[in-house]
Motif scaffolding. Structure first.
Motif, PDB file in Angstrom:
ATOM      1  N   ARG A   1      -5.782  12.629   0.846  1.00  0.00           N
ATOM      2  CA  ARG A   1      -4.546  11.983   0.261  1.00  0.00           C
ATOM      3  C   ARG A   1      -5.165  11.081  -0.542  1.00  0.00           C
ATOM      4  O   ARG A   1      -6.334  10.581  -0.403  1.00  0.00           O
ATOM      5  CB  ARG A   1      -4.015  11.205   1.485  1.00  0.00           C
TER       6      ARG A   1
ATOM      7  N   SER B   1      -7.244   4.951  -4.452  1.00  0.00           N
ATOM      8  CA  SER B   1      -8.347   5.441  -3.773  1.00  0.00           C
ATOM      9  C   SER B   1      -8.013   6.939  -3.345  1.00  0.00           C
ATOM     10  O   SER B   1      -7.066   7.177  -2.805  1.00  0.00           O
ATOM     11  CB  SER B   1      -8.209   4.707  -2.468  1.00  0.00           C
TER      12      SER B   1
ATOM     13  N   GLU C   1      -0.044  14.322   1.443  1.00  0.00           N
ATOM     14  CA  GLU C   1      -0.910  15.400   1.364  1.00  0.00           C
ATOM     15  C   GLU C   1      -0.378  16.466   0.350  1.00  0.00           C
ATOM     16  O   GLU C   1       0.707  16.859   0.379  1.00  0.00           O
ATOM     17  CB  GLU C   1      -1.256  16.035   2.609  1.00  0.00           C
ATOM     18  N   GLY C   2      -1.424  16.623  -0.837  1.00  0.00           N
ATOM     19  CA  GLY C   2      -0.569  17.570  -1.709  1.00  0.00           C
ATOM     20  C   GLY C   2       0.261  16.996  -2.880  1.00  0.00           C
ATOM     21  O   GLY C   2       0.801  17.875  -3.714  1.00  0.00           O
TER      22      GLY C   2
ATOM     23  N   VAL D   1       0.997   5.305   0.549  1.00  0.00           N
ATOM     24  CA  VAL D   1       0.197   6.269   0.842  1.00  0.00           C
ATOM     25  C   VAL D   1       0.963   7.494   0.312  1.00  0.00           C
ATOM     26  O   VAL D   1       1.926   8.146   0.713  1.00  0.00           O
ATOM     27  CB  VAL D   1       0.235   6.423   2.481  1.00  0.00           C
TER      28      VAL D   1
ATOM     29  N   ASN E   1       4.488   9.150   0.759  1.00  0.00           N
ATOM     30  CA  ASN E   1       4.612   9.523   2.152  1.00  0.00           C
ATOM     31  C   ASN E   1       5.096   8.390   2.844  1.00  0.00           C
ATOM     32  O   ASN E   1       5.929   8.160   3.854  1.00  0.00           O
ATOM     33  CB  ASN E   1       3.316  10.021   2.865  1.00  0.00           C
TER      34      ASN E   1
ATOM     35  N   GLU F   1       9.526   4.193  -1.295  1.00  0.00           N
ATOM     36  CA  GLU F   1       9.547   5.631  -0.442  1.00  0.00           C
ATOM     37  C   GLU F   1      10.300   6.621  -0.751  1.00  0.00           C
ATOM     38  O   GLU F   1      10.028   7.717  -0.596  1.00  0.00           O
ATOM     39  CB  GLU F   1       9.961   5.001   0.812  1.00  0.00           C
ATOM     40  N   VAL F   2      11.328   6.322  -1.676  1.00  0.00           N
ATOM     41  CA  VAL F   2      12.186   7.485  -2.038  1.00  0.00           C
ATOM     42  C   VAL F   2      11.692   8.440  -3.191  1.00  0.00           C
ATOM     43  O   VAL F   2      12.301   9.474  -3.599  1.00  0.00           O
ATOM     44  CB  VAL F   2      13.463   7.152  -2.121  1.00  0.00           C
ATOM     45  N   LEU F   3      10.466   7.967  -3.860  1.00  0.00           N
ATOM     46  CA  LEU F   3       9.957   8.467  -5.017  1.00  0.00           C
ATOM     47  C   LEU F   3       9.247   9.870  -4.538  1.00  0.00           C
ATOM     48  O   LEU F   3       8.847   9.856  -3.391  1.00  0.00           O
ATOM     49  CB  LEU F   3       9.049   7.645  -5.822  1.00  0.00           C
TER      50      LEU F   3
ATOM     51  N   VAL G   1       0.894  -1.200   0.088  1.00  0.00           N
ATOM     52  CA  VAL G   1       0.038   0.165   0.049  1.00  0.00           C
ATOM     53  C   VAL G   1       0.786   1.233  -0.145  1.00  0.00           C
ATOM     54  O   VAL G   1       1.748   1.267   0.939  1.00  0.00           O
ATOM     55  CB  VAL G   1      -0.823   0.050   1.392  1.00  0.00           C
TER      56      VAL G   1
ATOM     57  N   HIS H   1      -4.741  -0.517  -7.374  1.00  0.00           N
ATOM     58  CA  HIS H   1      -5.979   0.077  -7.120  1.00  0.00           C
ATOM     59  C   HIS H   1      -5.866   1.566  -6.540  1.00  0.00           C
ATOM     60  O   HIS H   1      -5.102   1.618  -5.506  1.00  0.00           O
ATOM     61  CB  HIS H   1      -6.781  -0.687  -5.936  1.00  0.00           C
TER      62      HIS H   1
ATOM     63  N   VAL I   1      -4.354   7.091  -1.954  1.00  0.00           N
ATOM     64  CA  VAL I   1      -3.731   5.652  -1.502  1.00  0.00           C
ATOM     65  C   VAL I   1      -3.856   4.707  -2.472  1.00  0.00           C
ATOM     66  O   VAL I   1      -4.877   4.533  -3.223  1.00  0.00           O
ATOM     67  CB  VAL I   1      -4.608   5.275  -0.219  1.00  0.00           C
TER      68      VAL I   1
END
Lengths: 349, 349, 349, 349
Positions: free
Chosen positions: B36, B31, B7-8, B4, B60, B54-56, B2, B29, B38
C-alpha cells in the motif's frame, strides 16, 4: 395506565398505589391473580409520568395505554394527510423528489444545481443558507444572500423551495423566501422553535434526531400540530448506532412504522442516511421500495469543491440514473414518480 | 491527515489524491510500501472534511491527525481549568455538589429544597424555570417568576445558583438571576445559543447530548470557548443505548476520558443518568470514585408531587445519607467533599 | 399478560383476542374504558411470545406481567445468594478480587503474575488457556498445557482459579483444573454450553454479552440454574454503544439494577469494560462504589509483550495502588476488601 | 500501521515508539510536522493489536492501514463469488429466495409450507430442527426427526434445503440432510464452530450478530474461508439499537457496504430484521432494491399456531404478493427473480 404489582406486594402497598391513582383522577380497576395484582387506571391523567408510580414500593412495572401524542396519531385521523405546495402534492400517489446542494455557495453554483435537478425530475429545490456545523470553524452559510439565490433559482426552474431554519430568530427572514421550513435533526427537540412553527402558514419538514425514538419524533410533530399548523412532513435521515462503516444507520423500517402509527407523510434523506455519495442510490431505491412518500437528496455539480457535505452529494449524472431506477421501482407499490421528466439536454447514460 | 490508499491503487489515482491535497494547501509525504501507499498531509487545512478524500478513487481510508477542537483540548492547555463562582471553587480539590428540585414550582417548595440541600453540604442550588419537555402538554416551567424564587432561596441559604437556558431569547432575563448558565442535553448542538453564551460573563455548564460522542461534546464547548468565555463545565448525564432497564446508560468512563482529552472540569448528573430515585446514590458514588469534579442532583422535599422528574428526585434524607458516603469515598482519590457540613437539624441517619 | 386494544377496535376484534387468550389457557379480565379496552390475561402461558398477540387486528400493545426468568429473580429468592469456593466467600461482605493475565503464556509469566496479584490482595487467579479471538490469525491459547500452568501457580500462591470454557467439548478437561468456569461474553447465548454447565459441580461466572439486555443475561443464568447448578456469578464487562472513545461502554448502572432484580452475586470486569490500562482503575473504583460484589482484572508483569490484551492489562504496581484505593472506598457502603494484604515485598509507589 | 504522536511528544517518547515498532518487525518511516510527528510502520505484523501502541506515552492515535481480514476482502479477490447449490446459482444475476417455517413442527406443517413457497417462486427451503431460544422453557426443536421432515419436503418440491447448526456436535447429523449450513446470529462468534465449518463440503450462511460490526462479521467469514471452504454467504438480519418500535433495526446500508468491501454474496432476512409480519414485505422490497443477492423469509401456513416466531411469519398469500412486487423491482438494478414461477393453484388475491 396499567400498574403491574410485584409478586408478593403487600395489601398496604397495593392500597397506596390505588390512592395515588385516585388522587391523580383515575378510575382504578383491580385484577387479583394467583401471583400478581394488576391495576388498570382509566380516565384523565393522559400525560402523567409513569416513572412516578414505578418508584412506589411494591410496583413492578407501569405501562402507558395510550400514546403520548394525539394529533399526530392515526387513531386521531385515519386518512393520510395530503396537501399541496403550489402544484406539488405531498403525500399523494406520486413520490416527490426534493434535491439540490447542501449549501448555497454562489449564484452560478445554485443555478447549475437547480437546472440539473429539474431536468432529472425533481419537484422541489433544497439548499441551506444557515448551516448548523458541529465545528465553530466550519463554513456557516451565506445567510439572507443565500436565501435570495435559492429563491431566484427555484423561480427560474419552476421548482418549490425547502430550506432549513435553525432558530426562532430566523423564522421571519426565511419565511420571505421559502415554501417549506426544514427543521434539522439537531433541532428536533428545540421546542421553542417547534412551538413557533406551529403558527407558521407554511409546511414544516421535521428531520428525525440522530438518536430520537419514533415516539419522540411524533411528539415533536405534535408541537407543530398543536399550534394549528397541520402540514407536517417527517423525514428519516439515519440514526446513530455502534456501526462505524457508515456515518449513520439509515433506519429503513421507520418508514412502515410511521405509516402505521401516523397519518403524516414521511420522506427519506438518503444523503445523510448514508453519508457517502456511493451509498446514496441504494438507500434511495430502498426507501421508495419501503413506501416513502418522497426523497430529499443532495446534488452538486462540483461536489469535490462543495463548501459542505461534498462527500455525500451526488453528481448530476448519478442523480439522473437514480431517477430512472426509481421510475421502475415505484409502480411495484402502486406509486409513480415524476411521470414526464423534462429532457432538454441529458446528463446520464 | 493521513490517506491510506487501497491495495492495488494505480499511480494515476495516487497522483490525483496528491493533487487534491496540494490544492488544499497541504505538504504531502509519500510512503510506498509493498502492498500500500500511505500519504501524510501536513500543514494547513485543519477543518477539512476527511470524507471528501474518502470518496476519491483508490482511497481506502482517511485519518485525521489532529482533534477538530483546539481550545478545549489538553494539548492546548496542560493544566486543569479551575475558576471561582463567588466563594465556590470549580475544578479544585473539593468535589462540588449542586442540588435542588427539577423545576421551581412554588416559594415554599423552593425554600424547603434550598434549606435541605444546604444542610447536607451542597454549595450550588439547581432548579429550572424554563423546562424543555418532550410533550407539548407537560408543565413547561414558571418562567421569570421561577427565576426570582430560585434566586431568593439561593440568597437566603448562601448558595450559588445554576439554571437552564433553552434559547437565545432567554439569555438576557436569566442573566439577571443566575450564577451559572446550564445548557441542556437537547441543546448541546444548538450552535446559535452556544455562540451567544461565548460572550456571556458567567460560567456555562454543557450537558452531554443523549447520543453525542465525547468529541462532539468538546466541539460544543469549543463554540463557547472560541467566543472568549473560558469558564466551561462539562456534565455527563447518560447516553442512549439499547438497554431499557434504565432510562439512560450513565457513561461513567466519560469521566476519565474527558480528563485525559481536556482541561475542563467535568461533573456528573446521576439523576438523569439513572432516571430513578433508587439508582441515584450508587451512580453518584461511582462518579466521585471515577474522578468527577462535582455532582448535580435532583432533590425535592415531596417528590411524589413534583411537577416534573419526581421519580428521579431524592428525598432530603436520602441525599443526606449519600453525602455522608461521598465523604468517605472522596479521599480515596485525594479529593474532599464539603468538609464542614452545617448540621442544624439532621435528616437521615 | 395485558393486552391493550387500539382506540376504536371493534367488538369482533376484541372477541378474537379473547378467544386466542382462552385457547392458550389464560383467564381473561376485561376492562372497558371510554377510549380503550384493556384485557388482563392471568394464569398459565408464562412463556408465550407476546408478539403473536401484537399482530392480531385491533391490538395496540401487549405487555408481559411477569419476568421470563424465574429461578434467577429476587421474587423467587429474596436473600442474596452467597457461596464458598474453598475459603473464599462469594456474595458476602467482602469484595472479592480476581486477577491475573489474559492468557497463560509460559510458566515464568504465570508464576510471576500469580505472586503479584496475591501480594496485592487478590483471592482468585484468572487466566485463559482457550482464547476466543475475533481473528483466526491471532494467538489462540496454550490449551491443556496452559490449564496446568494456571493450576500450579494458583496452588503455589494459595489462590482459587477461574478460567474460560468456550465450548461443550472443553468442559471435561477444564473441570480437572479450575475452581470456577467462566463463560465469555460471546458465549452468553451459547445455550448448548450453558445447559451443560447446569450439571457442573462448580460455580459458573457468566459475562454479559456485548449487546445483551439485562433480561437476556438473567435468562442465560436461568439456563444454568434450571439444570440444578445454583452457584452462578454475573459479570458486567461493558456494552457496545455509539461511543468510540472507549472500546466498550462500561454499564455501571447494571450493578444496582441486577441487585434489584436478582439474588445472584455480580462482579465487574473493568479491564474489558475500559479496554485501556489507564482507564481500568477509575472503572474499578466506580464498580465497588456502585456495589459490585467483586472485580476481575487483567494484570501482567510485562504487558507490553503480552500475547493478548496487553493494552488493557495493569502493571503490578498499578494494581497494588488500586487495591489501596479500594480499601478506602469499600467501607462507604459497608463492605471490606481483603483486610490483611500480604506485604512481603512491596510494589506500589 | 500509522502512529500519530501527541503534540509536544518528546524525542524520547518518539524513539521509544520507533523501538517498539522495529522490535515487532516493522520498517518505520518518520514524518515530522510543525505540530506533530507521524510514524508509518510498514511490513510484517499484520495482526498486531494497535491498542498496545496506543497506551505508550506520547502516542495520540494508532491507525491500522489494512483490514484485519484477507480472504474475505475484495482486495484479495476482485470478482464476485458465485457458486451453485445443485441447479441454484448463488451470487449470480438472479435474486434467490429462501423461505419456509421457523421450525419444523410436524410432517403436515412442513409439507404445506414447502409447497406454498415453491409455488410462489422460492428456490431454497428453510426451517430449523435445533432452535437457539433465549428462554430454557421455550420449544427447542424436533432434532433429527425435524431434519428428516425438512429433507423429505424439500425433495418432494425440488427445493434445496438450508438449516441451522448451533454447535460443533451437531455438524455430523445435519450434514446428512442439509444443502447449506446456517450459522445463527448468536453463534457468529462461536469460533470453534466456524473453524470446523471451514472443513465442511457445503456452503455456509453466516448471519450477522445482533451487535456485530461489519468488520467482525467479515472476520467470522474469514474463519470459514481460512479452513478451505470458499462458499460463504453473508446474511443481514438486523442490529440492536436504541429504537424499540421494531424488534431490531434492519441495517439496509450493510448491503452496499459489504458489496464494496467483500466479494461474498449477501442475502437479507427481513423476518428477523422486522420481527413482525406486517413489516416483512417493505423490508424485503427494500433489500432487493438495495442490491441483496437473495432473501430468507419465514412463511408458515398457520402462523398463529406456530411453535416459534409465528408473529414474524408471513401467510402464503402475503408471500405470493411480495414475490410479485419483487419481480417488478429486481430489473431496476439489472437483476431477475424466479422468472418462471409455477402457478398451479394461486394464493394471492
Amino acid at each position: 395506565m396499567v400498574v403491574v404489582m410485584a409478586e408478593g406486594a403487600s395489601e398496604e402497598q397495593i392500597q397506596n398505589v390505588v390512592a395515588h391513582l385516585v388522587e391523580q383522577g383515575f378510575d382504578v380497576h383491580r385484577s387479583t391473580g394467583a401471583q400478581r395484582t394488576v391495576l388498570g387506571a382509566v380516565g384523565a391523567g393522559r400525560h402523567r409520568d409513569p416513572r412516578l408510580l414505578e418508584v412506589l414500593d411494591g410496583v413492578n412495572e407501569v405501562v402507558r395505554i395510550s400514546e403520548p401524542y394525539k394529533l399526530a396519531s392515526r387513531t386521531f385521523k385515519r386518512d393520510n394527510t395530503v396537501f399541496d405546495v403550489g402544484d406539488v402534492r405531498i403525500g399523494g400517489d406520486e413520490v416527490i423528489v426534493m434535491a439540490g446542494p447542501c449549501s448555497a455557495e454562489s449564484e452560478a453554483q445554485v443555478r447549475a444545481a437547480a437546472a440539473a435537478v429539474k431536468r432529472a425530475g425533481a419537484k422541489i429545490f433544497r439548499g441551506g443558507a444557515f448551516k448548523p456545523r458541529s465545528s465553530p470553524y466550519s463554513f456557516q452559510g451565506l445567510g439572507e444572500e443565500g436565501l435570495r439565490l435559492l429563491r431566484d433559482a427555484s423561480n427560474a426552474e419552476n421548482l418549490k423551495l425547502i430550506t432549513e431554519v435553525m432558530d426562532l430568530s430566523q423564522i421571519e427572514v426565511i419565511d420571505k423566501y421559502t415554501d417549506i421550513f426544514q427543521v434539522g435533526a439537531r433541532n428536533m427537540q428545540n421546542f421553542t422553535l417547534l412551538r413557533e412553527l406551529g403558527h407558521a402558514k407554511k409546511p414544516v419538514l421535521i428531520k428525525r434526531g440522530i438518536s430520537a425514538t419514533i415516539e419522540e419524533w411524533l411528539l415533536s410533530a405534535e408541537y407543530v400540530l398543536s399550534g394549528g399548523n397541520e402540514d407536517v412532513i417527517l423525514c428519516e435521515r439515519g440514526i446513530r448506532t455502534f456501526e462505524t462503516a457508515t456515518r449513520n444507520t439509515f433506519d429503513i423500517s421507520a418508514i412502515p412504522v410511521v405509516k402505521k402509527l401516523s397519518h403524516l407523510p414521511i420522506v427519506a434523506d438518503p444523503s445523510h442516511g448514508a453519508g457517502r455519495r456511493d451509498m446514496v442510490a441504494p438507500m434511495a431505491r430502498a426507501a421508495v421500495a419501503a413506501g416513502a412518500d418522497g426523497l430529499i437528496i443532495e446534488v452538486h455539480c462540483d461536489p469535490d469543491h462543495a463548501l459542505s457535505d461534498g462527500a455525500q452529494s451526488m453528481f448530476p449524472a448519478q442523480f439522473d440514473r437514480l431517477m430512472a431506477e426509481l421510475r421502475i421501482i415505484a409502480p411495484a407499490i402502486g406509486r409513480s414518480i415524476c411521470l414526464e421528466p423534462v429532457r432538454r439536454g441529458g446528463w446520464g447514460s
